[in-house]
Enzyme design. Structure first.
Site, short mmCIF file in Angstrom:
data_model
loop_
_atom_site.label_atom_id
_atom_site.label_comp_id
_atom_site.label_asym_id
_atom_site.label_seq_id
_atom_site.Cartn_x
_atom_site.Cartn_y
_atom_site.Cartn_z
N HIS A 123 -75.45 15.38 -27.59
CA HIS A 123 -75.55 14.03 -27.02
C HIS A 123 -76.82 13.80 -26.23
O HIS A 123 -77.01 12.71 -25.68
CB HIS A 123 -74.30 13.69 -26.18
CG HIS A 123 -74.09 14.53 -24.97
ND1 HIS A 123 -73.22 15.61 -24.96
CD2 HIS A 123 -74.58 14.43 -23.72
CE1 HIS A 123 -73.21 16.12 -23.74
NE2 HIS A 123 -74.02 15.44 -22.98
N SER A 243 -76.11 18.52 -18.83
CA SER A 243 -75.78 18.68 -20.24
C SER A 243 -76.94 19.32 -20.99
O SER A 243 -78.09 18.91 -20.85
CB SER A 243 -75.47 17.33 -20.88
OG SER A 243 -74.17 16.92 -20.60
#
Length: 286
Positions: A123, A243
């Site tokens: 992502h 992330s």
């Protein structure tokens, strides 16, 4: 071979060797460390030939996880520690400035696994709610606030997994940024190895959270609370922006066993497993 495990590209084109063979039987791929800097607390080496001063606007960017439902979490007391990014392996960990397809800019994290391959969360390179494949990513290894001590490079060459891109399956949420040449690697002098987690050992992670001073890298560690076929769960403190951070072990060698990407206490990483060795080896050859 099930196409859940296939690699996909932002250009729609793949190298001839991609997706051609079954996952390798290897359980560990060695990293490389050419860094000889002593780890002295508080010391920061500066090379003026490499140093970039980052523009002020990158200090105010939101984290990539702000466009998702389950950003990372601090679990109880915040035990994260600021690191000296000149030292290994923190210099192999990169701040990412992500320009999404819709023009929005975000921060994330990635890490070297070869001279030109930066692994991150899927992502961070494919953001469905921001138009799909991102336009570009500026990779800044060892970023230190507004300074890029090793310089930076911009990439427009990305990979991720078919089941993540097409179905948002979080079990396959990892991807790659392919750098244009070896410039940054020649400066940082190394990269992480990777392996499959086989026992309950202490896990380490370090990355660039959005809740700390902009562009600073923070470390935390702890034991896994649960390990499934595709995920590793832990109560290690993280926040949005981390992330794509490596989740790694130090014994018997420094080796990435997961790609951090999800919160909720327990926080979660996508687990390195059999097919990773094939995909990451292919992406390292691009």
């Amino acid at each position: 071979m099930d196409n859940h495990f296939f690699s996909v590209s932002n250009t729609g084109e793949l190298a001839e060797f991609e997706n051609k063979t079954l996952p390798s039987p290897f359980t560990q791929v060695a990293g490389l460390d050419q860094n000889t800097l002593e780890e002295v607390q508080g010391f920061k080496l500066r090379n003026r030939d490499w140093l970039e001063i980052l523009p002020d606007d990158v200090l105010e960017l939101p984290h990539i996880d702000s466009v998702r439902l389950h950003p990372e979490s601090t679990c109880g007391n915040d035990d994260r520690v600021l690191v000296n990014t000149q030292n290994q392996p923190y210099r192999y960990i990169c701040s990412l400035i992500i320009t999404a397809n819709n023009g929005g800019k975000y921060i994330g994290t990635g890490f070297f696994i070869s001279e030109r391959c930066i692994i991150t969360s899927g992502h961070c390179v494919f953001v469905k709610d921001a138009g799909g494949w991102v336009r570009s990513v500026q990779v800044i290894p060892g970023r230190d606030g507004g300074n890029a001590p090793f310089g930076s490079q911009v990439s427009t060459n990305f990979r991720s997994m078919e089941d993540f891109v097409n179905n948002e399956n979080s079990d396959f949420d990892h991807g790659a940024i392919i750098l244009p040449d070896n410039t940054l690697f020649n400066r940082v002098g190394g990269y992480f190895g990777y392996s499959e987690l086989k026992s309950s050992v202490i896990l380490n992670t370090s990355g660039y959270p959005g809740d700390k001073p902009a562009g600073t890298q923070w470390f935390n560690a702890g034991a896994p609370t649960n390990v499934t076929d595709y995920k590793i769960e832990y109560m290690i403190d993280t926040e949005g922006g981390q992330s794509g951070s490596p989740v790694y072990t130090n014994s018997p060698a420094r080796s990435v066993v997961g790609v951090h990407g999800y919160g909720g206490c327990p926080n979660k990483a996508v687990r390195v497993r059999d097919y990773f060795f094939q995909r990451w080896a292919e992406w390292s050859r691009l």
